[in-house]
Design a protein around this motif. Structure first.
Motif, mmCIF file in Angstrom:
data_model
loop_
_atom_site.group_PDB
_atom_site.id
_atom_site.type_symbol
_atom_site.label_atom_id
_atom_site.label_comp_id
_atom_site.label_asym_id
_atom_site.label_seq_id
_atom_site.Cartn_x
_atom_site.Cartn_y
_atom_site.Cartn_z
ATOM 1 N N GLY A 1 -3.973 -15.050 4.817
ATOM 2 C CA GLY A 1 -2.629 -14.468 4.841
ATOM 3 C C GLY A 1 -1.902 -14.742 6.134
ATOM 4 N N ARG A 2 -2.639 -14.693 7.258
ATOM 5 C CA ARG A 2 -2.002 -14.960 8.564
ATOM 6 C C ARG A 2 -1.461 -16.389 8.616
ATOM 7 N N VAL A 3 -2.269 -17.339 8.147
ATOM 8 C CA VAL A 3 -1.837 -18.743 8.145
ATOM 9 C C VAL A 3 -0.612 -18.909 7.250
ATOM 10 N N ALA A 4 -0.641 -18.300 6.062
ATOM 11 C CA ALA A 4 0.485 -18.428 5.122
ATOM 12 C C ALA A 4 1.771 -17.849 5.723
ATOM 13 N N LEU A 5 1.666 -16.699 6.385
ATOM 14 C CA LEU A 5 2.857 -16.068 6.977
ATOM 15 C C LEU A 5 3.386 -16.852 8.181
ATOM 16 N N LYS A 6 2.496 -17.547 8.891
ATOM 17 C CA LYS A 6 2.952 -18.415 9.990
ATOM 18 C C LYS A 6 3.823 -19.544 9.440
ATOM 19 N N LEU B 1 7.286 -15.044 3.274
ATOM 20 C CA LEU B 1 6.479 -15.252 2.070
ATOM 21 C C LEU B 1 6.198 -13.952 1.318
ATOM 22 N N LEU B 2 5.914 -12.873 2.031
ATOM 23 C CA LEU B 2 5.596 -11.609 1.351
ATOM 24 C C LEU B 2 6.737 -11.184 0.443
ATOM 25 N N GLY B 3 7.959 -11.251 0.935
ATOM 26 C CA GLY B 3 9.124 -10.903 0.115
ATOM 27 C C GLY B 3 9.290 -11.828 -1.079
ATOM 28 N N ARG B 4 9.042 -13.118 -0.870
ATOM 29 C CA ARG B 4 9.182 -14.083 -1.979
ATOM 30 C C ARG B 4 8.151 -13.813 -3.071
ATOM 31 N N LEU B 5 6.915 -13.518 -2.659
ATOM 32 C CA LEU B 5 5.857 -13.262 -3.641
ATOM 33 C C LEU B 5 6.109 -11.975 -4.420
ATOM 34 N N PRO C 1 -0.027 -6.638 6.540
ATOM 35 C CA PRO C 1 0.774 -7.691 5.882
ATOM 36 C C PRO C 1 0.014 -8.961 5.508
ATOM 37 N N ALA C 2 -0.902 -9.425 6.358
ATOM 38 C CA ALA C 2 -1.627 -10.666 6.035
ATOM 39 C C ALA C 2 -2.490 -10.499 4.791
ATOM 40 N N GLY C 3 -3.229 -9.408 4.710
ATOM 41 C CA GLY C 3 -4.086 -9.160 3.548
ATOM 42 C C GLY C 3 -3.283 -8.949 2.275
ATOM 43 N N ILE C 4 -2.145 -8.260 2.410
ATOM 44 C CA ILE C 4 -1.272 -8.010 1.256
ATOM 45 C C ILE C 4 -0.689 -9.328 0.740
ATOM 46 N N THR C 5 -0.251 -10.184 1.669
ATOM 47 C CA THR C 5 0.302 -11.498 1.294
ATOM 48 C C THR C 5 -0.739 -12.309 0.542
ATOM 49 N N SER C 6 -1.965 -12.312 1.051
ATOM 50 C CA SER C 6 -3.071 -13.029 0.393
ATOM 51 C C SER C 6 -3.276 -12.539 -1.032
ATOM 52 N N ASP D 1 -1.558 0.119 5.056
ATOM 53 C CA ASP D 1 -1.888 0.888 6.249
ATOM 54 C C ASP D 1 -0.665 1.720 6.678
ATOM 55 N N GLU D 2 -0.921 2.965 7.123
ATOM 56 C CA GLU D 2 0.177 3.890 7.428
ATOM 57 C C GLU D 2 1.178 3.306 8.425
ATOM 58 N N LYS D 3 0.663 2.560 9.419
ATOM 59 C CA LYS D 3 1.549 2.048 10.471
ATOM 60 C C LYS D 3 2.469 0.944 9.956
ATOM 61 N N TYR D 4 2.086 0.304 8.858
ATOM 62 C CA TYR D 4 2.853 -0.847 8.361
ATOM 63 C C TYR D 4 3.736 -0.505 7.161
ATOM 64 N N LEU D 5 3.722 0.753 6.720
ATOM 65 C CA LEU D 5 4.411 1.095 5.469
ATOM 66 C C LEU D 5 5.893 0.729 5.499
ATOM 67 N N ALA D 6 6.590 1.117 6.553
ATOM 68 C CA ALA D 6 8.045 0.896 6.591
ATOM 69 C C ALA D 6 8.375 -0.596 6.493
ATOM 70 N N GLY D 7 7.631 -1.433 7.229
ATOM 71 C CA GLY D 7 7.898 -2.871 7.212
ATOM 72 C C GLY D 7 7.585 -3.507 5.868
ATOM 73 N N VAL D 8 6.454 -3.131 5.269
ATOM 74 C CA VAL D 8 6.080 -3.696 3.961
ATOM 75 C C VAL D 8 7.070 -3.234 2.889
ATOM 76 N N ALA D 9 7.536 -1.992 2.981
ATOM 77 C CA ALA D 9 8.551 -1.507 2.029
ATOM 78 C C ALA D 9 9.841 -2.305 2.161
ATOM 79 N N ARG D 10 10.200 -2.636 3.373
ATOM 80 C CA ARG D 10 11.424 -3.431 3.597
ATOM 81 C C ARG D 10 11.269 -4.819 2.976
ATOM 82 N N ASP D 11 10.073 -5.410 3.107
ATOM 83 C CA ASP D 11 9.854 -6.781 2.632
ATOM 84 C C ASP D 11 9.700 -6.879 1.115
#
Length: 412
Positions: free
Chosen positions: A39-44, A49-53, A95-100, A116-126
């Protein structure tokens, strides 16, 4: 952004292909599933990508301190009644694991994602989710996570203006504070056994009043909302007042609460409670949790407990005394390196059980058990602990990396 016929741009397709190749190489090298590095490589290669998927999926996000992985699994099973599901079922929840995970689900209709609780707002946005399930917030990984009030504030700000339907536990004041900024909230009375992170009002700092199962702030009037779904014993009450039986292979009150929240989420997508709950029965174990395994001719039940709230729920599951109990605690990066949380756990609940202690931080745990007047023995490793256990099924309770170590040792 491309239309439905071919949602991924050439760059996005390259990113997905490269991520899968790196993940496969990581697996071949014996370094785990490879989902995070892939996932990290794909997002680089494609930061969007997460939003597109996610754009052609009906996305559900699940976040909490405890129960995320299990609830994600229960929701995924329920939604399969309405179409194919892609999910990060193994708990890679950043985000990397979710993208994968999403990259592997090109035919899916639903994306059921643990975050993960710390990433919720960003993943919801994407991902523009249709639904977000918020279960609980309590202290965890004291050295890395912000304190719970700050996490609730982060959720509150991050979810304000979201079009998602938020399914939230009305028995947790921090979750209610976080969800209250959302326009469309479905409240579930899922219960809250651990209350030590919500004695002060998240809105004004006043002292929280807790008569019975209710709660309110005597100073600013912030109070428990009226639920439309509720856990009642072994049943889920739906908004019409109908009671639906919960039949799970997973043990304990906490998993009934997870099932109640999952039924409310499934209903958002048109899956009726009876169908949703019947499908949840299929779930036997979640990433090894609750599995009973044979090791050295003994039955061991593997239980994960990562923080004080989780240990409290787990103690309610174990066989009565004199069932032997093995406790294993590590303090590696993924656990949080601060073990002071052990002092928030009520180990007097283990009175009468023969206790055996292993893990990287077994001496930290031994001091805590001594202060709690518990009888225990410190062992070199799991093998020695099992050999010393008296007869009966052995309950093995471990925190995150200790649990992974145990699974490897018993071949689970």
């Amino acid at each position: 952004m491309a239309g439905n016929s071919d949602p991924l741009s050439p760059r996005a397709k390259l990113a997905v292909t490269a991520g899968k190749a790196v993940a496969a190489a990581s697996r071949a090298a014996g370094r785990g599933s490879g989902s995070v590095i892939g996932g990290r490589v794909a997002l680089k290669l494609d930061p969007d990508l997460l939003g597109r998927l996610a754009q052609n999926l009906d996305v559900v996000l699940v976040s909490a301190t405890n129960g995320k992985t299990t609830t994600t699994r229960l929701i995924a099973e329920a939604l399969r009644a309405a179409g194919p599901v892609v999910s990060n079922a193994l708990g890679a929840n950043m985000p990397a694991g979710i993208t994968s995970a999403l990259a592997g689900g090109s035919e899916a209709k639903f994306g059921v994602i643990e975050v993960d609780e710390k990433y919720l707002a960003g993943v919801a946005r994407d991902t523009s989710p249709k639904c977000i399930a918020l279960l609980n917030l309590s202290r965890d990984q004291l050295d890395r996570a912000a304190e719970t009030r700050m996490l609730a504030e982060n959720w509150r700000e991050g979810l304000a203006g979201s079009k998602a339907v938020v399914v939230a536990n009305c028995d947790d004041p921090l979750v209610v504070w976080a969800a209250s900024s959302s326009a469309n909230v479905i409240w579930v009375a899922a219960g809250q056994m651990w209350k030590d992170d919500a004695w002060s009002c998240p809105s004004c700092g006043g002292v929280m009043q807790r008569p019975g199962d209710d709660w309110f702030c005597g100073e600013c009037g912030f109070r428990r909302p009226t639920p439309t779904w509720a856990l009642s014993g072994d049943h889920v009450l739906d908004p019409h007042g109908s009671a639906w039986p919960i039949h799970l292979q997973l043990p304990g009150r906490a998993n009934k609460a997870n099932a109640a929240s999952s039924a409310a989420v499934a209903a958002v997508f048109g899956v009726p409670p009876q169908v949703a709950l019947e499908r949840m029965y299929q779930v036997q174990a979640v990433a090894g949790r609750y599995d009973v395994v044979q090791f050295q001719n003994r039955d061991l039940r593997l239980l994960l407990a990562k923080n004080p709230a989780g240990w409290l729920e787990t103690f309610s599951l174990i066989d009565p005394p004199p069932a032997p109990v093995i406790l294993s605690v590590n303090a590696r990066g993924a656990d949080g390196t601060d073990t002071s949380w052990l002092w928030d756990v009520d180990y007097t609940r283990l009175t009468g059980h023969p206790i055996f202690v292993v893990g990287d931080r077994k001496l930290d745990l031994a001091v805590r058990l001594e202060v709690a007047n518990q009888h225990f023995q410190v062992c070199d490793d799991l093998d020695q602990a099992v050999q010393m256990c008296p007869p009966g099924r052995i309950e093995v309770i471990a925190n995150y990396t200790a649990f992974q170590d145990l699974r490897r040792r018993v071949g689970n």
